[in-house]
Design a protein around this motif. Structure first.
Motif, PDB file in Angstrom:
ATOM      1  N   ILE A 122     -25.202 -28.139  -8.715  1.00  0.00           N
ATOM      2  CA  ILE A 122     -24.989 -29.539  -8.869  1.00  0.00           C
ATOM      3  C   ILE A 122     -26.506 -30.445  -9.223  1.00  0.00           C
ATOM      4  O   ILE A 122     -26.253 -31.348  -9.849  1.00  0.00           O
ATOM      5  CB  ILE A 122     -24.878 -30.288  -7.452  1.00  0.00           C
ATOM      6  N   PHE A 144     -27.190 -33.615  -0.927  1.00  0.00           N
ATOM      7  CA  PHE A 144     -27.443 -32.451  -0.334  1.00  0.00           C
ATOM      8  C   PHE A 144     -28.900 -32.151   0.073  1.00  0.00           C
ATOM      9  O   PHE A 144     -29.499 -31.285   0.822  1.00  0.00           O
ATOM     10  CB  PHE A 144     -26.906 -31.033  -1.147  1.00  0.00           C
ATOM     11  N   GLY A 169     -23.856 -26.702  -2.496  1.00  0.00           N
ATOM     12  CA  GLY A 169     -24.624 -27.596  -2.513  1.00  0.00           C
ATOM     13  C   GLY A 169     -25.987 -27.478  -1.852  1.00  0.00           C
ATOM     14  O   GLY A 169     -27.009 -27.983  -2.122  1.00  0.00           O
ATOM     15  N   TRP A 208     -16.041 -32.011  -9.148  1.00  0.00           N
ATOM     16  CA  TRP A 208     -16.792 -30.616  -8.560  1.00  0.00           C
ATOM     17  C   TRP A 208     -16.250 -29.329  -9.144  1.00  0.00           C
ATOM     18  O   TRP A 208     -16.689 -28.392  -9.179  1.00  0.00           O
ATOM     19  CB  TRP A 208     -16.667 -30.913  -6.969  1.00  0.00           C
TER      20      TRP A 208
END
Length: 286
Positions: free
Chosen positions: A239, A254, A21, A229
């Motif tokens: 992501i 993040f 992330g 995820w």
């Protein structure tokens, strides 16, 4: 160049997911980043879309650190080819010192003290990056201690569960001891709570416990549990590149967490002093 180890002494808390992330956020922000995959399972390498090649993995670079030549052996992440250029107008850099089971030969508790500077030596020749993220194995053996020795900061990952919180407290004590003996400039970047379910009374209880135990070291925002995820990692995607509102919210989380490292002016210390210190210690300890 900021060097950050992502650590947990308890497996299964999503340490590698947090590494990925943060790497995704760095790529989206146009921050030249190197990911060092020290975990013998090499899950970060897989998630970053890197396939084994004839280049040396990080374990083989550690074997001969003075001859490692990391510039010739790092591989570009598969994410770069599909990253949206509107996130960053410049050249996007996300490289990987890819992992393999070979690194397992160093993941033991009986390494000589002078071996702890192997990664310091490898990274001493690294240039062209603003950030290095080290994905550590879930143990306090040789590989994690090598990572800590080479780092400016250590980010701890925890889930809001009894055993994870207790493991995080043990990790912080281990960091204090390591800092006292080897690395006085090493900083605890904080604790990030991962896979948090707001609707879980147990999670909310543990989050309150973590706030009491860790105070300001518990970072905000926390990372909510991401239902897809596994699908994102299985597809080897960032992501920030994944569609949907939940992925967008996770990407924003993040982005905020990354600021804890990019807003700091601290830099990796030069290897000469710790290397000399450890070499001397190693000669006396045999």
């Amino acid at each position: 160049m900021q060097v950050v180890s992502i650590s947990s002494l308890k497996g299964g808390v999503g340490k590698t997911s947090v590494t990925l992330g943060l790497a995704s956020a760095a790529l989206a922000a146009g921050i030249p980043t190197l990911v060092v995959d020290l975990d013998p399972h090499a899950d970060a390498t897989t998630g970053l879309g890197v396939r084994p090649s004839r280049q040396d993995d990080i374990g083989r670079m550690l074997r001969n650190p003075r001859r490692a030549d990391p510039a010739s052996h790092v591989a570009p992440s598969g994410w770069v080819a599909t990253a949206k250029q509107e996130h960053s107008p410049g050249r996007q850099v996300l490289d990987v010192a890819f992992g393999s089971a070979y690194t397992g030969i160093y993941d033991r508790p009986d390494l000589r003290r002078r071996d702890l500077v192997r990664l310091v030596k490898v990274l001493s020749d690294v240039t062209g990056y603003a950030l290095v993220l080290i994905d550590c194995p879930p143990s306090l053996n040789g590989l994690t201690r090598m990572a800590w020795m080479a780092s400016d900061r250590v980010l701890l990952v925890a889930e809001p569960s009894l055993f994870s919180v207790a493991g995080t407290e043990r990790t912080m004590r281990a960091l204090d001891l390591f800092r006292e003996e080897f690395a006085p400039d090493l900083v605890t970047a904080g604790v990030v709570a991962n896979r948090v379910r707001a609707g879980s009374s147990e999670h909310m209880y543990r989050m309150a416990e973590m706030r009491t135990m860790f105070g300001e070291q518990l970072l905000e925002p926390t990372i909510a549990e991401q239902a897809n995820w596994q699908q994102i990692q299985g597809a080897a995607h960032s992501i920030h590149q994944w569609p949907g509102e939940s992925a967008r919210q996770a990407a924003a989380t993040f982005d905020e967490l990354l600021k804890h490292f990019t807003d700091s002016g601290r830099r990796r210390r030069q290897p000469a002093q710790p290397e000399a210190k450890l070499a001397e210690a190693g000669s006396t300890s045999g």
